[in-house]
Design a protein around this motif. Structure first.
Motif, PDB file in Angstrom:
ATOM      1  N   PRO A   1       0.829  -1.211   0.000  1.00 52.63           N
ATOM      2  CA  PRO A   1       0.000   0.000   0.000  1.00 52.63           C
ATOM      3  C   PRO A   1       0.861   1.258   0.000  1.00 52.63           C
ATOM      4  CG  PRO A   1      -0.810  -1.598   1.598  1.00 52.63           C
ATOM      5  CD  PRO A   1       0.513  -2.117   1.116  1.00 52.63           C
ATOM      6  N   ALA A   2       0.358   2.306  -0.626  1.00 50.56           N
ATOM      7  CA  ALA A   2       1.142   3.540  -0.763  1.00 50.56           C
ATOM      8  C   ALA A   2       1.498   4.150   0.581  1.00 50.56           C
ATOM      9  CB  ALA A   2       0.363   4.549  -1.610  1.00 50.56           C
ATOM     10  N   THR A   3       0.693   3.896   1.611  1.00 53.03           N
ATOM     11  CA  THR A   3       0.936   4.494   2.930  1.00 53.03           C
ATOM     12  C   THR A   3       1.973   3.736   3.753  1.00 53.03           C
ATOM     13  OG1 THR A   3      -0.883   3.191   3.850  1.00 53.03           O
ATOM     14  CG2 THR A   3      -1.412   5.406   3.057  1.00 53.03           C
ATOM     15  N   ILE A   4       2.378   2.551   3.303  1.00 52.13           N
ATOM     16  CA  ILE A   4       3.226   1.667   4.108  1.00 52.13           C
ATOM     17  C   ILE A   4       4.704   1.866   3.792  1.00 52.13           C
ATOM     18  CG2 ILE A   4       3.824  -0.756   4.526  1.00 52.13           C
ATOM     19  CD1 ILE A   4       1.266   0.151   5.895  1.00 52.13           C
ATOM     20  N   ARG A   5       5.505   1.875   4.863  1.00 51.37           N
ATOM     21  CA  ARG A   5       6.964   1.930   4.742  1.00 51.37           C
ATOM     22  C   ARG A   5       7.560   0.731   5.469  1.00 51.37           C
ATOM     23  NH1 ARG A   5       5.206   4.831   1.693  1.00 51.37           N
ATOM     24  NH2 ARG A   5       5.647   7.030   1.276  1.00 51.37           N
ATOM     25  N   THR A   6       8.678   0.234   4.955  1.00 54.11           N
ATOM     26  CA  THR A   6       9.361  -0.888   5.594  1.00 54.11           C
ATOM     27  C   THR A   6      10.859  -0.615   5.654  1.00 54.11           C
ATOM     28  OG1 THR A   6       9.828  -2.142   3.568  1.00 54.11           O
ATOM     29  CG2 THR A   6       7.662  -2.456   4.566  1.00 54.11           C
ATOM     30  N   ALA A   7      11.504  -1.219   6.631  1.00 55.57           N
ATOM     31  CA  ALA A   7      12.967  -1.142   6.741  1.00 55.57           C
ATOM     32  C   ALA A   7      13.454  -2.458   7.341  1.00 55.57           C
ATOM     33  CB  ALA A   7      13.403   0.038   7.612  1.00 55.57           C
ATOM     34  N   ARG A   8      14.395  -3.085   6.679  1.00 53.61           N
ATOM     35  CA  ARG A   8      14.932  -4.345   7.196  1.00 53.61           C
ATOM     36  C   ARG A   8      15.788  -4.037   8.417  1.00 53.61           C
ATOM     37  NH1 ARG A   8      18.260  -8.565   3.398  1.00 53.61           N
ATOM     38  NH2 ARG A   8      19.403  -9.684   5.038  1.00 53.61           N
ATOM     39  N   VAL A   9      15.423  -4.600   9.554  1.00 56.54           N
ATOM     40  CA  VAL A   9      16.086  -4.253  10.813  1.00 56.54           C
ATOM     41  C   VAL A   9      16.655  -5.464  11.550  1.00 56.54           C
ATOM     42  CG1 VAL A   9      14.754  -2.134  11.179  1.00 56.54           C
ATOM     43  CG2 VAL A   9      13.862  -4.324  12.023  1.00 56.54           C
ATOM     44  N   ILE A  10      16.252  -6.687  11.159  1.00 58.80           N
ATOM     45  CA  ILE A  10      16.722  -7.884  11.857  1.00 58.80           C
ATOM     46  C   ILE A  10      17.179  -8.918  10.837  1.00 58.80           C
ATOM     47  CG2 ILE A  10      16.099  -9.797  13.405  1.00 58.80           C
ATOM     48  CD1 ILE A  10      13.951  -8.013  14.604  1.00 58.80           C
ATOM     49  N   ASP A  11      18.392  -9.409  10.993  1.00 57.70           N
ATOM     50  CA  ASP A  11      18.886 -10.549  10.231  1.00 57.70           C
ATOM     51  C   ASP A  11      19.051 -11.691  11.225  1.00 57.70           C
ATOM     52  OD1 ASP A  11      19.005  -9.220   7.785  1.00 57.70           O
ATOM     53  OD2 ASP A  11      21.011  -8.458   8.165  1.00 57.70           O
ATOM     54  N   GLU A  12      18.005 -12.498  11.352  1.00 52.89           N
ATOM     55  CA  GLU A  12      17.993 -13.529  12.379  1.00 52.89           C
ATOM     56  C   GLU A  12      18.691 -14.795  11.897  1.00 52.89           C
ATOM     57  OE1 GLU A  12      17.763 -13.543  15.311  1.00 52.89           O
ATOM     58  OE2 GLU A  12      16.371 -14.943  16.242  1.00 52.89           O
ATOM     59  N   THR A  13      19.726 -15.203  12.617  1.00 49.66           N
ATOM     60  CA  THR A  13      20.425 -16.436  12.293  1.00 49.66           C
ATOM     61  C   THR A  13      19.713 -17.613  12.956  1.00 49.66           C
ATOM     62  OG1 THR A  13      21.918 -16.150  14.175  1.00 49.66           O
ATOM     63  CG2 THR A  13      22.614 -15.224  12.063  1.00 49.66           C
ATOM     64  N   HIS A  14      20.141 -18.826  12.598  1.00 46.44           N
ATOM     65  CA  HIS A  14      19.456 -20.026  13.058  1.00 46.44           C
ATOM     66  C   HIS A  14      20.329 -20.866  13.976  1.00 46.44           C
ATOM     67  CE1 HIS A  14      16.010 -19.678  10.349  1.00 46.44           C
ATOM     68  NE2 HIS A  14      16.864 -19.297   9.421  1.00 46.44           N
ATOM     69  N   GLU A  15      19.641 -21.612  14.832  1.00 45.26           N
ATOM     70  CA  GLU A  15      20.274 -22.656  15.628  1.00 45.26           C
ATOM     71  C   GLU A  15      19.474 -23.936  15.482  1.00 45.26           C
ATOM     72  OE1 GLU A  15      22.228 -19.990  19.217  1.00 45.26           O
ATOM     73  OE2 GLU A  15      20.258 -20.904  19.502  1.00 45.26           O
ATOM     74  N   LEU A  16      20.189 -25.060  15.472  1.00 50.72           N
ATOM     75  CA  LEU A  16      19.545 -26.363  15.471  1.00 50.72           C
ATOM     76  C   LEU A  16      19.263 -26.745  16.915  1.00 50.72           C
ATOM     77  CD1 LEU A  16      18.847 -28.711  13.418  1.00 50.72           C
ATOM     78  CD2 LEU A  16      20.923 -29.821  14.305  1.00 50.72           C
ATOM     79  N   LEU A  17      18.033 -27.116  17.208  1.00 51.40           N
ATOM     80  CA  LEU A  17      17.650 -27.531  18.561  1.00 51.40           C
ATOM     81  C   LEU A  17      17.437 -29.046  18.559  1.00 51.40           C
ATOM     82  CD1 LEU A  17      16.898 -26.588  21.445  1.00 51.40           C
ATOM     83  CD2 LEU A  17      14.529 -26.397  20.641  1.00 51.40           C
ATOM     84  N   VAL A  18      18.221 -29.757  19.379  1.00 53.94           N
ATOM     85  CA  VAL A  18      18.154 -31.225  19.409  1.00 53.94           C
ATOM     86  C   VAL A  18      18.256 -31.714  20.851  1.00 53.94           C
ATOM     87  CG1 VAL A  18      19.172 -31.512  17.116  1.00 53.94           C
ATOM     88  CG2 VAL A  18      20.656 -31.457  19.134  1.00 53.94           C
ATOM     89  N   GLY A  19      17.847 -32.967  21.053  1.00 58.62           N
ATOM     90  CA  GLY A  19      17.997 -33.612  22.345  1.00 58.62           C
ATOM     91  C   GLY A  19      19.372 -34.245  22.491  1.00 58.62           C
ATOM     92  N   PRO A  20      19.710 -34.737  23.670  1.00 55.33           N
ATOM     93  CA  PRO A  20      21.054 -35.254  23.934  1.00 55.33           C
ATOM     94  C   PRO A  20      21.396 -36.523  23.171  1.00 55.33           C
ATOM     95  CG  PRO A  20      19.591 -35.672  25.791  1.00 55.33           C
ATOM     96  CD  PRO A  20      18.848 -34.769  24.866  1.00 55.33           C
ATOM     97  N   ALA A  21      20.399 -37.274  22.690  1.00 45.66           N
ATOM     98  CA  ALA A  21      20.664 -38.512  21.966  1.00 45.66           C
ATOM     99  C   ALA A  21      20.809 -38.300  20.460  1.00 45.66           C
ATOM    100  CB  ALA A  21      19.545 -39.522  22.241  1.00 45.66           C
ATOM    101  N   HIS A  22      20.606 -37.098  19.988  1.00 42.25           N
ATOM    102  CA  HIS A  22      20.694 -36.827  18.546  1.00 42.25           C
ATOM    103  C   HIS A  22      22.145 -36.926  18.083  1.00 42.25           C
ATOM    104  CE1 HIS A  22      20.353 -34.650  14.716  1.00 42.25           C
ATOM    105  NE2 HIS A  22      19.056 -34.939  14.770  1.00 42.25           N
ATOM    106  N   PRO A  23      22.397 -37.424  16.869  1.00 42.66           N
ATOM    107  CA  PRO A  23      23.777 -37.555  16.378  1.00 42.66           C
ATOM    108  C   PRO A  23      24.568 -36.252  16.341  1.00 42.66           C
ATOM    109  CG  PRO A  23      22.268 -38.797  14.997  1.00 42.66           C
ATOM    110  CD  PRO A  23      21.414 -38.007  15.944  1.00 42.66           C
ATOM    111  N   LEU A  24      23.880 -35.122  16.246  1.00 40.86           N
ATOM    112  CA  LEU A  24      24.573 -33.826  16.178  1.00 40.86           C
ATOM    113  C   LEU A  24      24.611 -33.116  17.528  1.00 40.86           C
ATOM    114  CD1 LEU A  24      23.108 -32.511  12.795  1.00 40.86           C
ATOM    115  CD2 LEU A  24      25.351 -33.547  13.182  1.00 40.86           C
ATOM    116  N   ALA A  25      24.210 -33.792  18.582  1.00 44.10           N
ATOM    117  CA  ALA A  25      24.056 -33.138  19.880  1.00 44.10           C
ATOM    118  C   ALA A  25      25.354 -32.523  20.394  1.00 44.10           C
ATOM    119  CB  ALA A  25      23.511 -34.137  20.897  1.00 44.10           C
TER     120      ALA A  25
END
Length: 310
Positions: free
Chosen positions: A152-176
């Motif tokens: 919409p013409a009234t809307i403005r945006t600005a990129r303010v967050i570059d969120e990185t990722h983490e893998l969440l696993v339990g203690p028995a997972h091969p990548l734990a």
């Protein structure tokens, strides 16, 4: 009812004179008398009697005075609820666990004098933009997937967050026990994200992420909430999920869940602040400046972002 006449009535009742009331309101005594006469006509009662020292309330005037004060208090609260700078800045964070909520809390800690009204709208980016456009909220945080020409013409945006990722696993997972993982190492592992809305911008992001690296992102099944998801992860040697690096999750110590950064390349979920161009709330500008100062500098870092990043 004429609120200015009510305000004049209260001022005259407090001062005991029309002249002092008029001076306090920066009007003439004639104007003050005319306002009160109009109010008496509307109410069909006499509110004052004249005395040697000025004016005194009649019985009707005494009965009306507490209600008149309440009328003015309500009017002032109504004015403050919509006037920029006098009402709280209303911001949607979608979820109180994710990065926007964390940053907004940091902003409040840095500027405790600013009144904030933090809400969580259950809407995708299109719904959130509609809420901003309608004035339901002053601002919202979302990944903006559509091109600027479709906004919409009234809307403005600005990129303010570059969120990185983490893998969440339990203690028995091969990548734990991994210190970091690459997207390539996740290819043979099931990433479970049940209940994802297929029409949302985050679903579009994860679909593109999966296609880019050959990942298996399983969205089948209902979502019973984050607590249930973490309990499943804690007991599984196969399940994993992806979470934002700044998202907040709590679980019992016995779960022994692991948060492992995803790197080389570092997938980025881009989020923008969205607001109306004509919004003059002074706290909005301060929030935008704060978010700009907190955006991570990822220059020199190998990253991956979706094609629609904005």
């Amino acid at each position: 009812m004429d609120l200015e006449a009510v305000r004049t009535f209260v001022a005259a009742a407090d001062a005991g004179q029309f002249q002092e009331a008029a001076a306090a309101l920066s009007i003439t005594q004639q104007a003050a008398s005319k306002r009160i006469a109009g109010l008496e006509k509307d109410l069909s009662v006499r509110l004052f009697t004249r005395t040697a020292r000025g004016v005194a309330l009649t019985v009707d005037g005494q009965a009306f005075l507490p209600h008149a004060r309440e009328l003015l208090r309500v009017a002032d609260r109504a004015d403050a609820s919509v006037r920029p700078g006098r009402r709280a800045l209303r911001v949607d964070v979608h979820s109180r666990r994710v990065a926007p909520a964390v940053l907004l809390e940091d902003f409040y800690r840095a500027h405790p004098e600013i009144d904030l009204d933090v809400v969580t709208l259950t809407a995708d980016v299109a719904g959130a933009i509609a809420a901003v456009e309608a004035g339901t909220v002053d601002a919202t945080f979302h990944a903006v997937t559509m091109p600027a020409r479709d906004l919409p013409a009234t809307i403005r945006t600005a990129r303010v967050i570059d969120e990185t990722h983490e893998l969440l696993v339990g203690p028995a997972h091969p990548l734990a026990n991994a210190r970091t993982v690459t997207p390539a190492r996740l290819v043979r592992h099931r990433i479970w994200m049940p209940g994802m809305d297929p029409g949302s911008e985050w679903a579009a992001y994860y679909a593109e992420l999966a296609a880019a690296f050959g990942l298996t992102i399983d969205v089948i099944g209902p979502s019973f909430g984050n607590e249930s998801l973490m309990a499943e992860l804690a007991d599984s040697a196969e399940l994993a999920t992806l979470v934002g690096a700044r998202s907040r999750y709590l679980w019992p110590d016995s779960y022994d869940l692991r948060r492992i950064p995803v790197r080389d390349p570092m997938p980025i979920y881009p989020m923008s602040l969205i607001w109306r161009a004509d919004n003059r709330h002074p706290a909005l500008g301060r929030l935008r400046a704060y978010l700009g100062s907190r955006r991570a500098d990822l220059s020199g870092t190998e990253v991956w972002t979706p094609r629609w990043r904005r």
